[in-house]
Design an enzyme around this catalytic site. Structure first.
Site, PDB file in Angstrom:
ATOM      1  CB  CYS A   1       0.213   2.052   4.055  1.00 57.62           C
ATOM      2  SG  CYS A   1      -1.472   1.423   3.856  1.00 57.62           S
TER       3      CYS A   1
ATOM      4  CB  CYS B   1      -0.933  -0.023   1.205  1.00 59.96           C
ATOM      5  SG  CYS B   1      -1.822   1.505   1.507  1.00 59.96           S
TER       6      CYS B   1
END
Length: 329
Positions: free
Chosen positions: A89, A86
């Site tokens: 993230c 991700c």
């Protein structure tokens, strides 16, 4: 992905008055206990003080109750659901870590790798990551999903701290920067808890199960993410549970009462101690399938504890997690 749920308005409405009162009473008891333990030396470091690095922890399904729910009676726990793949993230997680350390014990950040903890992701109803929640006095509050500007995140966390202090009376955790240890060479991984871990092993060898359990708990009190202590505690507690069992009586009860959670849990404990790992897991997955409500949750939590005994990397654990997810969802 645009951030949502950034406002903390309505959080107080989500918190039941009774729960808030109970949480505040617990916080006041904790504060009084800390004062009693502090003794006459007002300048001494508070009992249980942690280094700043302990404010950011990794959590998993098996230890979620201990590492998040129980801790949330002392301090708001922010949950960061993330994954290695991700990209947002990779920007958000370091920011949350920095803001948590800056909060100086008024927050703890618990990081959840969704690839390794898909059941938690499903239970929280997460459709995309990053996703950020908070747990305050055992109550789950959604904060936001997706990337967001630093100032908005600061304001959200500040409101969370305010609600936790004013509504629930949470005192947070004491932080002692001097407790940080200098980094050691990778080839010499000497940890601060080696003596306690060795004491636990010695206690196990001597048959002192209660002593081993306490030694592991002593490590986890300061380092909730210590993998060796978590594994050792799970194994020691399993041995405590089975030491006074009558195997024949336990298995008879399980055969006669296939929907009785207590009977099946006891038999699963015996299965695991006897080395029948897949039988233990399968028994509890089957019991989850035929139970409901609190009974189902009791069985599910025991199964997660048994996963901890074997270790997350074991393929039998992975297979059982998948089977459990199919039963639950």
């Amino acid at each position: 992905m645009q951030p949502r749920n950034m406002s903390m308005s309505g959080v107080v409405d989500l918190a039941a008055v009774k729960a808030a009162g109970e949480a505040k009473a617990k916080a006041e008891q904790a504060r009084a206990a800390a004062n009693r333990q502090g003794g006459a030396d007002a300048d001494a470091a508070p009992t249980g003080a942690v280094p700043p690095s302990a404010l950011v922890i990794d959590v998993d399904e098996a230890g979620f109750d201990r590492d998040v729910i129980q801790l949330s009676d002392q301090v708001p726990v922010v949950l960061d659901f993330w994954a290695e793949w991700c990209e947002p993230c990779k920007q958000l997680s370091p920011l949350l870590e920095r803001l948590t350390v800056e909060a100086n014990g008024r927050l703890v950040l618990a990081k959840v790798d969704v690839d390794a903890n898909q059941l938690l992701m499903q239970q929280f109803g997460i459709q995309g990551i990053p996703a950020v929640f908070a747990v305050v006095a055992g109550q789950v509050l959604p904060l936001f999903q997706g990337a967001a500007p630093e100032q908005q995140i600061r304001e959200t966390l500040a409101q969370l701290v305010q609600v936790a202090e004013e509504r629930f009376g949470l005192i947070g955790v004491q932080v002692d920067p001097s407790a940080e240890r200098a980094p050691v060479e990778a080839a010499e991984p000497v940890g601060p808890y080696d003596a306690l871990l060795e004491a636990a092993v010695v206690a196990l060898d001597a048959g002192d199960l209660a002593g081993a359990v306490q030694a592991y708990k002593n490590v986890l009190a300061d380092a909730p993410a210590n993998t060796e202590a978590k594994l050792g505690l799970a194994q020691a507690e399993l041995l405590v549970r089975v030491q006074d069992m009558n195997p024949q009586a336990v298995r008879t009860a399980a055969a006669e009462n296939p929907k009785d959670p207590a009977a099946q849990i006891a038999a699963a404990d015996l299965d695991l101690v006897g080395g029948h790992v897949e039988d233990a897991f399968g028994r509890l997955v089957d019991t989850v399938r035929v139970t409901f409500g609190d009974d189902r949750d009791t069985v599910r939590l025991r199964l997660l504890e048994l996963f901890e005994v074997i270790g997350a990397d074991d393929p039998r654990v992975s297979a059982a997690r998948t089977a459990l997810a199919r039963v639950l969802f």
